[in-house]
Design a protein around this motif. Structure first.
Motif, PDB file in Angstrom:
ATOM      1  N   HIS A  33       0.716  -1.231   0.050  1.00 27.33           N
ATOM      2  CA  HIS A  33       0.222  -0.105  -0.008  1.00 27.33           C
ATOM      3  C   HIS A  33       0.961   1.125  -0.107  1.00 27.33           C
ATOM      4  N   HIS A  35       1.221   4.087   1.849  1.00 27.73           N
ATOM      5  CA  HIS A  35       1.890   4.782   3.111  1.00 27.73           C
ATOM      6  C   HIS A  35       3.268   4.749   2.766  1.00 27.73           C
ATOM      7  N   HIS A  38       5.950   2.094   3.784  1.00 28.97           N
ATOM      8  CA  HIS A  38       5.769   0.757   2.933  1.00 28.97           C
ATOM      9  C   HIS A  38       6.114   0.903   1.326  1.00 28.97           C
ATOM     10  N   HIS A  89      -6.912  -1.515   4.811  1.00 29.87           N
ATOM     11  CA  HIS A  89      -6.350  -0.546   5.373  1.00 29.87           C
ATOM     12  C   HIS A  89      -6.477   0.676   4.669  1.00 29.87           C
ATOM     13  N   ASP A 110      -0.091  -3.796   6.085  1.00 33.17           N
ATOM     14  CA  ASP A 110      -1.009  -3.361   7.144  1.00 33.17           C
ATOM     15  C   ASP A 110      -2.432  -3.777   6.822  1.00 33.17           C
ATOM     16  N   GLN A 332       4.837   7.906   7.523  1.00 36.72           N
ATOM     17  CA  GLN A 332       3.521   7.457   6.827  1.00 36.72           C
ATOM     18  C   GLN A 332       3.231   8.737   6.025  1.00 36.72           C
TER      19      GLN A 332
HETATM   20 ZN   LIG Z   1      -0.071   1.582   6.246  1.00 36.96          ZN
END
Ligand SMILES: [Zn+2]
Ligand SMILES: [Zn+2]
Length: 354
Positions: A33, A35, A38, A89, A110, A332
């Motif tokens: 994803h 963020h 990540h 998420h 996540d 993030q």
């Molecule tokens: Zn996340």
């Protein structure tokens, strides 16, 4: 054979020769994803879920070498079958299912188990080995339902509007901002956004997620409109000139950390809304059980508590060191330097608080 190991570059799929959410640039990266802790730039090739493509391009650049795959579609890669499955998420978030010679591993990234209506809901995937986060793996973390959260936020906004005060909600620009937005009732007043939030709204809208109309905060000058409005801004805007333009405003912060007594006061806001992109304690427990996995590997968060609980359940459990942040960590929130309307102020270093 272990299908995934932890290396200094990130989680590595040995038989497939690729990384999942690597924290250093690698040849091939599968991204769970968008963020920023990540999804990092500099890798040679990226694979992500189709619904996460617009977010990833806004974060890492329009010319990103990006391949997309629909949820559930199987890719054969070396000797590995790879497929992505919804993690619930944020928009485009995925669990990575890997199958190699009869062994199935799932790397969940996540995840959140309650459906919030702005992204595909979490689906448990059966596997032998499950790699899970543990951000909120403590019994104190029990989230209110979406319906409760919505009624709290709307009541707060309505009451401020009736008193002629602008409502400023600080929330992370990817995920939480769009969830709040989807709950809002535009008949209460105008919905205004900070540039960092509007950028992510655009990615959601491009991907087909229905969000109510928003305006850049700077575009509204009529005082009576401003006094009835709700403003969505990233936490980095707190205490800056950008937010002082709203005068005597009421403010709130939306985060899973708001469940901890004292966080709201330390944040210096009037209200805290308990709202997370991550599973709460019972969500984590249900998610693990639904996979049927006999072996569980825990990544970032309350690792010791989670591992202990898993062992008490009779499962084989251990931990992987990772460089992922916690909910609302500075990493993030990172957005490209060219994002409009960004405040130079640093995010409050006192978060996360537990
Ligand atoms: Zn996340
Ligand atoms: Zn994470």
């Amino acid at each position: 054979m272990d299908l995934v190991v932890s290396t200094s570059n990130g989680l590595y799929c040995v038989p497939g020769d690729f990384y999942i959410d690597p924290w250093k640039p690698v040849a091939r990266a599968v991204i769970t994803h968008g963020h920023a802790d990540h999804a990092r730039g500099g890798s040679g090739h990226y694979l992500t879920a189709t619904s996460g493509a617009a977010i990833l391009r806004k974060r890492l650049g329009d010319h990103l070498p990006l391949q997309t795959v629909e949820y559930g579609q199987i890719l054969q890669d070396h000797d590995v079958q790879l497929s992505l499955h919804p993690a619930g998420h944020v928009l485009g978030s995925a669990q990575v299912r890997l199958e190699h010679r009869g062994q199935v591993w799932v790397v969940s990234g996540d995840y959140k188990t309650e459906d919030d209506g702005t992204c595909a809901p979490f689906i448990p995937v059966r596997c032998h080995t499950f790699i899970t986060e543990s951000t909120f793996a403590l019994p104190i973390y029990q989230w209110p339902t979406q319906a409760q959260l919505k009624s709290h936020i709307l009541a707060w906004w309505r009451s401020n509007a009736e008193q002629g005060r602008t409502s400023v909600a600080f929330c992370y620009s990817l995920g939480k901002a769009q969830r709040i937005l989807a709950m809002l009732d535009p008949s209460i007043g105008p919905i205004l956004t900070h540039g960092a939030v509007e950028r992510m709204n655009a990615a959601y809208r491009e991907t087909g997620v229905n969000l109510p109309p928003t305006q850049y905060a700077g575009q509204v000058t009529e005082p009576s409109d401003l006094r009835r409005s709700l403003v969505l801004a990233p936490p980095s805007a707190q205490g800056t000139a950008w937010v002082r333009r709203f005068g005597d405003y009421a403010d709130a912060f939306a985060s899973g950390w708001m469940q901890v007594r004292g966080t709201r006061r330390r944040r210096g806001v009037d209200r805290g809304f308990v709202m997370s992109d991550h599973a709460d304690w019972s969500g984590l427990q249900q998610a693990v059980k639904a996979t049927g996995a006999q072996r569980v590997i825990v990544t970032h968060g309350q690792v010791h508590v989670m591992v202990r609980w898993l062992r008490e359940c009779g499962l084989e459990a251990n931990a992987f060191p990772t460089e992922y942040g916690e909910e609302d960590s500075e990493g993030q929130e990172a957005v490209p330097a060219n994002a409009a309307d960004l405040s130079p102020d640093k995010i409050d270093p006192t978060l996360p608080l537990v």
